[in-house]
Design a protein around this motif. Sequence first.
Motif, PDB file in Angstrom:
ATOM      1  N   SER A  48      36.517  39.166  32.161  1.00  5.76           N
ATOM      2  CA  SER A  48      36.157  39.212  33.573  1.00  5.76           C
ATOM      3  C   SER A  48      36.782  38.045  34.302  1.00  5.76           C
ATOM      4  O   SER A  48      37.317  37.120  33.689  1.00  5.76           O
ATOM      5  CB  SER A  48      34.636  39.184  33.745  1.00  5.76           C
ATOM      6  N   PHE A  49      36.674  38.081  35.616  1.00  3.57           N
ATOM      7  CA  PHE A  49      37.275  37.030  36.427  1.00  3.57           C
ATOM      8  C   PHE A  49      36.630  35.671  36.159  1.00  3.57           C
ATOM      9  O   PHE A  49      37.274  34.636  36.255  1.00  3.57           O
ATOM     10  CB  PHE A  49      37.125  37.395  37.911  1.00  3.57           C
TER      11      PHE A  49
ATOM     12  N   PHE B  90      39.616  27.314  39.808  1.00  9.25           N
ATOM     13  CA  PHE B  90      39.100  27.925  41.036  1.00  9.25           C
ATOM     14  C   PHE B  90      38.729  26.834  42.027  1.00  9.25           C
ATOM     15  O   PHE B  90      37.918  25.960  41.719  1.00  9.25           O
ATOM     16  CB  PHE B  90      37.893  28.814  40.730  1.00  9.25           C
TER      17      PHE B  90
ATOM     18  N   ILE C 173      43.105  30.247  43.532  1.00  7.66           N
ATOM     19  CA  ILE C 173      43.347  30.110  42.095  1.00  7.66           C
ATOM     20  C   ILE C 173      44.507  29.132  41.974  1.00  7.66           C
ATOM     21  O   ILE C 173      45.646  29.441  42.352  1.00  7.66           O
ATOM     22  CB  ILE C 173      43.715  31.447  41.427  1.00  7.66           C
TER      23      ILE C 173
ATOM     24  N   LEU D 100      44.489  37.701  38.887  1.00  4.76           N
ATOM     25  CA  LEU D 100      44.257  38.058  40.291  1.00  4.76           C
ATOM     26  C   LEU D 100      43.956  39.539  40.427  1.00  4.76           C
ATOM     27  O   LEU D 100      43.069  39.942  41.191  1.00  4.76           O
ATOM     28  CB  LEU D 100      45.479  37.688  41.139  1.00  4.76           C
TER      29      LEU D 100
ATOM     30  N   ALA E 180      40.383  40.396  39.786  1.00  7.31           N
ATOM     31  CA  ALA E 180      39.381  39.821  40.687  1.00  7.31           C
ATOM     32  C   ALA E 180      38.865  40.867  41.670  1.00  7.31           C
ATOM     33  O   ALA E 180      39.635  41.654  42.224  1.00  7.31           O
ATOM     34  CB  ALA E 180      39.986  38.647  41.444  1.00  7.31           C
ATOM     35  N   LYS E 181      37.557  40.860  41.885  1.00 10.85           N
ATOM     36  CA  LYS E 181      36.948  41.735  42.881  1.00 10.85           C
ATOM     37  C   LYS E 181      36.833  40.946  44.185  1.00 10.85           C
ATOM     38  O   LYS E 181      36.088  39.968  44.274  1.00 10.85           O
ATOM     39  CB  LYS E 181      35.584  42.209  42.402  1.00 10.85           C
ATOM     40  N   VAL E 182      37.603  41.369  45.171  1.00  8.96           N
ATOM     41  CA  VAL E 182      37.718  40.622  46.422  1.00  8.96           C
ATOM     42  C   VAL E 182      37.418  41.543  47.595  1.00  8.96           C
ATOM     43  O   VAL E 182      37.972  42.650  47.677  1.00  8.96           O
ATOM     44  CB  VAL E 182      39.140  40.033  46.567  1.00  8.96           C
TER      45      VAL E 182
ATOM     46  N   LYS F   8      44.103  39.955  48.736  1.00  7.66           N
ATOM     47  CA  LYS F   8      44.654  39.174  47.635  1.00  7.66           C
ATOM     48  C   LYS F   8      46.013  38.659  48.086  1.00  7.66           C
ATOM     49  O   LYS F   8      46.904  39.439  48.437  1.00  7.66           O
ATOM     50  CB  LYS F   8      44.781  40.034  46.375  1.00  7.66           C
TER      51      LYS F   8
ATOM     52  N   MET G 153      41.351  35.918  48.498  1.00  2.07           N
ATOM     53  CA  MET G 153      41.615  35.148  47.288  1.00  2.07           C
ATOM     54  C   MET G 153      43.107  34.837  47.251  1.00  2.07           C
ATOM     55  O   MET G 153      43.937  35.736  47.376  1.00  2.07           O
ATOM     56  CB  MET G 153      41.213  35.934  46.040  1.00  2.07           C
TER      57      MET G 153
END
Length: 448
Positions: free
Chosen positions: A258-259, A318, A327, A345, A348-350, A354, A431
């Motif tokens: 996971s992120f 981070f 990042i 990246l 990542a849930k953004v 991005k 992000m």
Amino acid sequence: MFKISELLEATRGKLTSGDKGAIVGGISIDSRQIKKGMAFIAIKGDNFDGHNFVKASVEKGAICVISDKKIKKMNNVAIIKVKDTIRALGDIARFNRNRYKIPVIAVTGSNGKTTTKDMIASVLSKDFKVLKNEGTKNNLIGLPLTLLKLDSSYDAAVLEIGTNHFGEVKYLSGIACANIGVITNIGPSHLKYFKNLSGVFKEKFDLVRGLQESAIAVLNADDPYLSKELNRKKYKPFLIGVGVKNRSDYMASDIGDSFGGSSFKLNQRLKFALNAPGYYNIYNSLIAIAVARILGVEHRKIAIALSSFELPKGRLNFLKIKGVRFIDDTYNSNPLSLKQALGLLKSAKVKGRKIVVMGDMLELGKASKELHIQAIEDAAKVSDKLIVVGRILSLSLKDARPLMNNVISCENSLQAKEILLKKIIAGPQDMVLVKGSRMMKMEEVFNY
């Protein structure tokens, strides 16, 4: 501490002045750090010559000077003439290393050296007092200076070995005299000097070739180049790898990537959780586990160390600066490490965008343009906005496919910061990944 006679023995130098029975309390290549009773080695670098600071070092208390130039006699100062002061530094470091019968672990590879070195040191510190390179002091100067700190208070040493020219791994390995040699992977780094991946492999594998028969190798069985060496009887390495079909000694499966971090089962039995994000950090942690188990550290202690391990500065850190999430992977860049960062990246849930701020990758030789075109195309696939920084990326942009309207090019990282703040206007929902070669100074993007 060293006797002057020991320094002569180590360097095969000539005493042109002074008492060989005298004792020095330490060694430095920096006249500003000299204390009374120390020895000064006059190193010549690209932008300085230590011979210009001999007088200053003596005034601060140096009682020995090691030089590859003729030095005038000085009262109560031993002068050792050597052929090459950089070699002399390495020779003294080797001499000091061989005073102590402790485990020395040497780590090299195209990516992950520093993180793996720090992970190994972290898990070993549960049972040992560990000496390690500070940061990335892994070259012809940094590694010997690290070994000069070795004394009887340490139980183990973990040394990162870097290279960008043929022969450096062999030379530094000869200084480290490692009991355990680690190669993380083989990737397209420093191709300007190594030409191709076969050249990279040839240079990196000198670490294993130079190990004594009683020493141990730890290798990544999933690496295409390293996997060709696994059946060589001479090396008999411990292997690490990912996947239930993997026959490695230390195998990760049931991976949760996971992120915020990762988790996996070791050999389908023991659960490990990593604070460090990124799929490839599972490989780094497997190496740390392998080395720690070889040296007898309990699984429980290893798991505790890995669960709290923090990545070195500039490596997937981070950051939150004025509400914008970053990042920070600015330490360096090559095609493999860029691919790994882009993968993070992507995962990542953004809620917002991005954004990638990507600097040139240097020292890639003839393959540079092709690799930069691929880098643009890869970054474009995972980003909503892309800022390319530097001459190589800007020139490669026109040949990248597909061309995108959301790609902006600029000359340097300061311009990239202005574009990010005033044109793209990065916000708290976005992000931003920032990455590039060291010389590109991509960290300036964060200097708000």
